[in-house]
Design a protein around this motif. Structure first.
Motif, PDB file in Angstrom:
ATOM      1  N   SER A  15       7.790 -71.069   9.286  1.00  0.00           N
ATOM      2  CA  SER A  15       9.159 -70.768   9.203  1.00  0.00           C
ATOM      3  C   SER A  15       9.260 -69.155   8.357  1.00  0.00           C
ATOM      4  O   SER A  15      10.231 -68.419   9.417  1.00  0.00           O
ATOM      5  N   ILE A  16       8.206 -68.858   7.904  1.00  0.00           N
ATOM      6  CA  ILE A  16       8.400 -67.642   7.363  1.00  0.00           C
ATOM      7  C   ILE A  16       7.766 -66.480   8.791  1.00  0.00           C
ATOM      8  O   ILE A  16       8.074 -65.267   8.401  1.00  0.00           O
ATOM      9  N   TYR A  17       6.586 -67.060   8.819  1.00  0.00           N
ATOM     10  CA  TYR A  17       6.374 -66.260  10.304  1.00  0.00           C
ATOM     11  C   TYR A  17       7.432 -66.137  11.382  1.00  0.00           C
ATOM     12  O   TYR A  17       7.025 -65.148  12.561  1.00  0.00           O
ATOM     13  N   ARG A  18       8.240 -67.035  11.197  1.00  0.00           N
ATOM     14  CA  ARG A  18       9.703 -66.388  12.709  1.00  0.00           C
ATOM     15  C   ARG A  18      10.228 -65.576  11.774  1.00  0.00           C
ATOM     16  O   ARG A  18      10.384 -64.706  12.272  1.00  0.00           O
ATOM     17  N   LEU A  19      10.624 -65.499  10.764  1.00  0.00           N
ATOM     18  CA  LEU A  19      11.366 -64.427   9.640  1.00  0.00           C
ATOM     19  C   LEU A  19      10.643 -62.894  10.240  1.00  0.00           C
ATOM     20  O   LEU A  19      10.811 -62.176  10.293  1.00  0.00           O
TER      21      LEU A  19
ATOM     22  N   LYS B 191      18.557 -58.381   9.055  1.00  0.00           N
ATOM     23  CA  LYS B 191      19.172 -60.202   8.157  1.00  0.00           C
ATOM     24  C   LYS B 191      18.246 -59.738   6.401  1.00  0.00           C
ATOM     25  O   LYS B 191      17.467 -60.012   7.440  1.00  0.00           O
ATOM     26  N   THR B 192      19.489 -59.837   5.594  1.00  0.00           N
ATOM     27  CA  THR B 192      18.394 -60.200   4.365  1.00  0.00           C
ATOM     28  C   THR B 192      18.056 -61.872   4.403  1.00  0.00           C
ATOM     29  O   THR B 192      18.262 -61.793   4.566  1.00  0.00           O
ATOM     30  N   ILE B 193      16.674 -61.209   3.686  1.00  0.00           N
ATOM     31  CA  ILE B 193      15.345 -62.926   3.905  1.00  0.00           C
ATOM     32  C   ILE B 193      16.084 -62.935   2.910  1.00  0.00           C
ATOM     33  O   ILE B 193      16.145 -62.524   1.680  1.00  0.00           O
TER      34      ILE B 193
ATOM     35  N   ASN C 153      13.443 -54.287  -1.807  1.00  0.00           N
ATOM     36  CA  ASN C 153      14.235 -53.954   0.441  1.00  0.00           C
ATOM     37  C   ASN C 153      13.054 -55.644  -0.438  1.00  0.00           C
ATOM     38  O   ASN C 153      12.024 -56.111   0.471  1.00  0.00           O
ATOM     39  N   SER C 154      14.429 -56.577   0.153  1.00  0.00           N
ATOM     40  CA  SER C 154      13.354 -58.633   0.481  1.00  0.00           C
ATOM     41  C   SER C 154      12.808 -58.025   1.817  1.00  0.00           C
ATOM     42  O   SER C 154      11.727 -58.507   1.802  1.00  0.00           O
ATOM     43  N   ASN C 155      13.104 -58.056   2.530  1.00  0.00           N
ATOM     44  CA  ASN C 155      12.932 -57.801   3.653  1.00  0.00           C
ATOM     45  C   ASN C 155      10.738 -57.586   3.890  1.00  0.00           C
ATOM     46  O   ASN C 155      10.123 -57.488   4.443  1.00  0.00           O
ATOM     47  N   VAL C 156      11.524 -55.581   2.901  1.00  0.00           N
ATOM     48  CA  VAL C 156      10.116 -55.314   3.372  1.00  0.00           C
ATOM     49  C   VAL C 156       9.246 -55.881   2.262  1.00  0.00           C
ATOM     50  O   VAL C 156       7.833 -56.418   2.905  1.00  0.00           O
ATOM     51  N   LYS C 157       9.450 -56.578   1.068  1.00  0.00           N
ATOM     52  CA  LYS C 157       8.637 -57.219   0.247  1.00  0.00           C
ATOM     53  C   LYS C 157       8.476 -58.740   1.420  1.00  0.00           C
ATOM     54  O   LYS C 157       6.769 -58.891   1.371  1.00  0.00           O
ATOM     55  N   LEU C 158       8.219 -58.938   1.881  1.00  0.00           N
ATOM     56  CA  LEU C 158       8.445 -60.234   3.316  1.00  0.00           C
ATOM     57  C   LEU C 158       7.371 -60.087   3.980  1.00  0.00           C
ATOM     58  O   LEU C 158       6.480 -60.446   3.715  1.00  0.00           O
ATOM     59  N   LEU C 159       7.226 -58.485   4.642  1.00  0.00           N
ATOM     60  CA  LEU C 159       6.423 -58.567   5.637  1.00  0.00           C
ATOM     61  C   LEU C 159       4.787 -57.803   4.648  1.00  0.00           C
ATOM     62  O   LEU C 159       4.040 -58.142   5.397  1.00  0.00           O
TER      63      LEU C 159
ATOM     64  N   ILE D  15      -0.280 -60.432  15.322  1.00  0.00           N
ATOM     65  CA  ILE D  15       0.108 -61.439  15.294  1.00  0.00           C
ATOM     66  C   ILE D  15       0.497 -62.037  16.358  1.00  0.00           C
ATOM     67  O   ILE D  15       1.820 -62.353  16.233  1.00  0.00           O
ATOM     68  N   SER D  16      -0.258 -62.631  17.285  1.00  0.00           N
ATOM     69  CA  SER D  16       0.281 -63.771  18.003  1.00  0.00           C
ATOM     70  C   SER D  16       0.203 -64.917  17.176  1.00  0.00           C
ATOM     71  O   SER D  16       0.257 -65.639  17.001  1.00  0.00           O
TER      72      SER D  16
END
Length: 291
Positions: free
Chosen positions: A230-234, A244-246, A174-180, A198-199
């Motif tokens: 950009s990545i941390y906004r996602l 939404k799929t990353i 899962n690309s979303n879980v992967k990013l996390l 994470i502030s």
């Protein structure tokens, strides 16, 4: 014996001899290879198994530790192979399967035997030994040595935690879980106080620290900061329930940054003498002050 850090690589024929010895000692019966294969193994086509020494107060606890260690082996292997652009070229069996079980040796006596799930299937031309030789040549084997090191310092432990998160992310489909999970890897390396929410201020610190460590010049560092923001906004959107799929572009990007970060902290003479996250941050801040 062939090994990767604490993990002993056991060819099938040697494991068969251990099983045969067990039956001979316990029952006075010498089993044939065919009998052992049917009786003790669920997958007949495997040719390599993993052994690890565990100190435990009982069999169940030992099996729980072994299962965790085997899961970590899989993560380390996925990190090691993918950092060089390839998935593990041999089949690693699903270690999450609850049916994974073990032979347990207590000092000089077999205490219990249960079915074994093999971990590798190679080919006649490509074996685990071939893979280990490649890992030695491309400097991946150090990961297993560092994982197995006793009394790691703070920064070494953070590097291993990051590598395990990266390995887990590489396994994840899962690309979303992967990013996390990639973000967790970055935070385990660069977040001073682990476990804090994470502030924006922590994101600011992490993105700039990463940029300073791996960036080649001012322009490169600014680009890294921009991309990580950009990545941390996602990451924030996912944490707040976005489905939404990353785009895989962002996973590939943070993976490349993490590889450079681990390499710098492990090999670069500018960074590999540091022993703690605090020392790392002191150096990052001094560079930031110098501009």
């Amino acid at each position: 014996k062939t090994s990767l850090g604490k993990y002993l690589i056991v060819p099938k024929n040697e494991l068969f001899e251990l099983v045969r010895e067990y039956d001979t000692l316990l029952n006075g019966v010498t089993l044939t290879d065919e009998q052992i294969n049917v009786f003790a193994f669920e997958e007949a086509d495997a040719n390599t198994y993993i052994g690890i020494e565990i100190e435990s107060f009982d069999d169940k606890h030992a099996c729980d530790i072994a299962r965790m260690e085997l899961l970590n082996f899989e993560k380390l292997m996925y990190f090691s192979c993918l950092r060089n652009g390839n998935r593990p070229p041999i089949r690693i069996f699903n270690l999450v399967n609850s049916s994974t079980s073990f032979l347990i040796l207590e000092k000089d006596n077999w205490s219990r035997r249960s079915s074994l799930n093999p971990l590798f299937v190679g080919t006649a031309n490509y074996t685990i030994e071939t893979l280990i030789k490649e890992m030695e040549d491309n400097q991946s084997k150090f990961i297993f040595d560092l994982y197995s090191k006793q009394n790691r310092n703070d920064l070494e432990s953070r590097i291993i935690n990051a590598i395990l998160w990266m390995g887990q992310a590489n396994i994840e489909e899962n690309s979303n879980v992967k990013l996390l999970e990639y973000c967790f890897a970055l935070e385990s390396l660069l977040q001073i106080r682990q476990g804090e929410t994470i502030s924006p201020s922590i994101t600011y610190q992490i993105t700039r620290a990463c940029a300073i460590i791996i960036g080649e010049n001012f322009t490169d560092r600014n680009k890294i900061i921009e991309n990580l923001q950009s990545i941390y906004r996602l990451r924030s959107a996912l944490a707040h329930g976005s489905s939404k799929t990353i785009d895989t572009y962002y996973n590939d990007l943070i993976w490349q940054y993490l590889i450079k970060l681990v390499y710098s902290l492990t090999y670069s003479k500018d960074w590999n003498q540091l022993k703690s996250a605090q020392e790392l941050w002191n150096k990052v801040e001094s560079i930031m002050l110098l501009g």
